[in-house]
Design an enzyme around this catalytic site. Structure first.
Site, PDB file in Angstrom:
ATOM      1  N   ARG A  52      50.051 -10.103  40.133  1.00 25.98           N
ATOM      2  CA  ARG A  52      48.923 -10.004  39.257  1.00 25.98           C
ATOM      3  C   ARG A  52      48.151  -9.207  39.914  1.00 25.98           C
ATOM      4  NH1 ARG A  52      50.271 -13.348  35.905  1.00 25.98           N
ATOM      5  NH2 ARG A  52      50.849 -14.727  36.478  1.00 25.98           N
ATOM      6  N   ASP A  63      48.100 -18.153  42.140  1.00 32.87           N
ATOM      7  CA  ASP A  63      47.606 -17.019  41.597  1.00 32.87           C
ATOM      8  C   ASP A  63      46.244 -16.777  41.628  1.00 32.87           C
ATOM      9  OD1 ASP A  63      49.752 -16.333  40.529  1.00 32.87           O
ATOM     10  OD2 ASP A  63      49.561 -17.239  38.047  1.00 32.87           O
ATOM     11  N   SER A  69      55.318 -25.458  31.331  1.00 37.29           N
ATOM     12  CA  SER A  69      54.382 -23.647  31.223  1.00 37.29           C
ATOM     13  C   SER A  69      54.991 -22.781  32.278  1.00 37.29           C
ATOM     14  CB  SER A  69      53.432 -24.196  33.077  1.00 37.29           C
ATOM     15  OG  SER A  69      52.871 -23.181  32.871  1.00 37.29           O
TER      16      SER A  69
END
Length: 400
Positions: free
Chosen positions: A97, A126, A177
């Site tokens: 990230r 995130d 996911s």
């Protein structure tokens, strides 16, 4: 929110980030949406992703391949810090990230954008990592978060995209996911939301089931220079090749699976499945080499630093003054962490079975119980007396 005329959007090619393009244009009045897809070694073909962004209405579609930078500048510093969130998770997703945020800021500055955007929802970590990292790199840059604010269900999001020519998924989407890059895979949702349910084998891709692993152990010698892995079995490798090969070696033997209840930064407990074969083996080997080359006080003090370091990465504080300061400490400790660690891979386990270093603090003459023993046993009596004196005084006082 003031109007943004040109926006750089972090783009994955999925439903949410694709729908972000028309949503930003038609609901928030953005004139130009420039997408940025980042190749971190996730194995996806980037050209179809680039083309999909254009078909979804992007004015320009950028692709950045930064796998080498990802490993050298993010993964390996974290490895030198033995960074494991809650002593288990080696931060494979979290480390990506701050690099993506950096690329967003650079792209915004290069293309004259007055805002950046991402497709994170309000429940995950995130959003924090992106927002805080962007603010640290350019506090004047606006961050737009359509998926956090639009309030649409999955079905409504797909229907909204169809209105603007974004096709619905052709087949029933996976219930899971999944976030993937060179360092590993993070899997959640579906049946995994039940913490009692055993993860089905279908969720794994980098690691073999124990029943399918070789019936003979495999040994790998990992070479380190100043705390950085540089070779496997005597062959010097670049960072990306080393991680790639270590993933394959460990994954073949079923090493690298994590099933944990994780404390998210936003206060939610979530059940997470990770596959991080290379990182887990490399961190274990690196920590073992440190035990051979660092003094006891440095090793013990560094453990506290490592916990804080991991929490800062997880909590989106990569670009913070505290991490910079901790990095200086960690880098200083790595000056003598050079050597080789031998690891045995077998049936889901990674076991360290040997280590050597030109900077080893281990002395056979002092450690041996054989005839070669040079430790001064007589000196121990006085040491034990002085060391135990406070305890002795406390005990004698208590008897009065």
């Amino acid at each position: 929110m003031g109007r943004a005329y040109r926006v750089v959007l972090a783009y994955s090619g999925g439903v949410d980030t694709s729908v972000c393009i028309p949503y930003l244009k038609h609901e928030w009045g953005v004139e130009d949406v420039i997408t940025l897809a980042v190749d971190l070694g996730q194995g996806a073909a980037m050209e179809p992703i680039r083309e999909k962004a254009l078909k979804s209405g992007a004015a320009e579609s950028l692709v950045a391949t930064v796998t080498d930078q990802f490993v050298k500048d993010y993964a390996f510093p974290a490895l030198q810090a033995n960074a494991l969130y809650e002593n288990r998770y080696p931060l494979s997703t979290a480390l990506a990230r701050p690099l993506i945020a950096k690329l967003l800021v650079e792209a915004a500055e290069k293309h004259g954008a007055d805002a950046v955007a991402h497709g994170c929802t309000g429940k995950g970590n995130d959003q924090v990592r992106f927002d805080v990292s962007i603010a640290a790199l350019n506090p004047n840059l606006k961050v737009l978060t359509p998926a956090r604010e639009w309030g649409m269900s999955r079905e409504e999001t797909i229907a909204y995209g169809e209105r603007y020519g974004i096709p619905a998924p052709v087949k029933k989407s996976s219930p899971y996911s999944i976030d993937e890059n060179l360092l590993g895979r993070a899997i959640e949702a579906g049946v995994l939301e039940d913490p009692w349910a055993e993860p089905p084998e279908e969720v794994y891709a980098m690691t073999k089931a124990i029943a399918d692993t070789p019936n003979e152990p495999e040994y790998v010698e990992i070479g380190f220079e100043r705390g950085t892995p540089v070779s496997l079995n005597g062959t010097t490798l670049d960072p990306v090749a080393l991680v790639t090969q270590m993933n394959e070696l460990a994954g073949k033997h079923g090493v690298g699976r994590i099933d944990m209840i994780e404390n998210r930064l936003v206060g939610i407990k979530s059940r997470e499945i990770y596959e991080t074969p290379a990182l887990l083996v490399l961190i274990d080997a690196h920590r073992d080499l440190e035990s051979l080359t660092l003094t006891a006080d440095v090793t013990q003090y560094k453990r506290g630093i490592e916990q804080t370091y991991a929490q800062m990465i997880y909590n989106g504080l990569w670009y913070s003054p505290l991490r910079d300061a901790m990095d200086a400490f960690v880098q200083k400790t790595q000056e003598r962490v050079t050597g080789t660690v031998r690891v045995k891979l077998f049936k889901g386990t990674s076991t360290i079975v040997g280590r050597k270093s030109p900077n080893s603090l281990y002395s056979m003459d002092l450690a041996t119980y054989g005839a070669e023993d040079k430790f001064d046993h007589k000196a121990a009596e006085g040491f034990v007396y002085v060391w135990g004196l406070p305890t002795r005084a406390w005990a004698e006082t208590g008897r009065q």
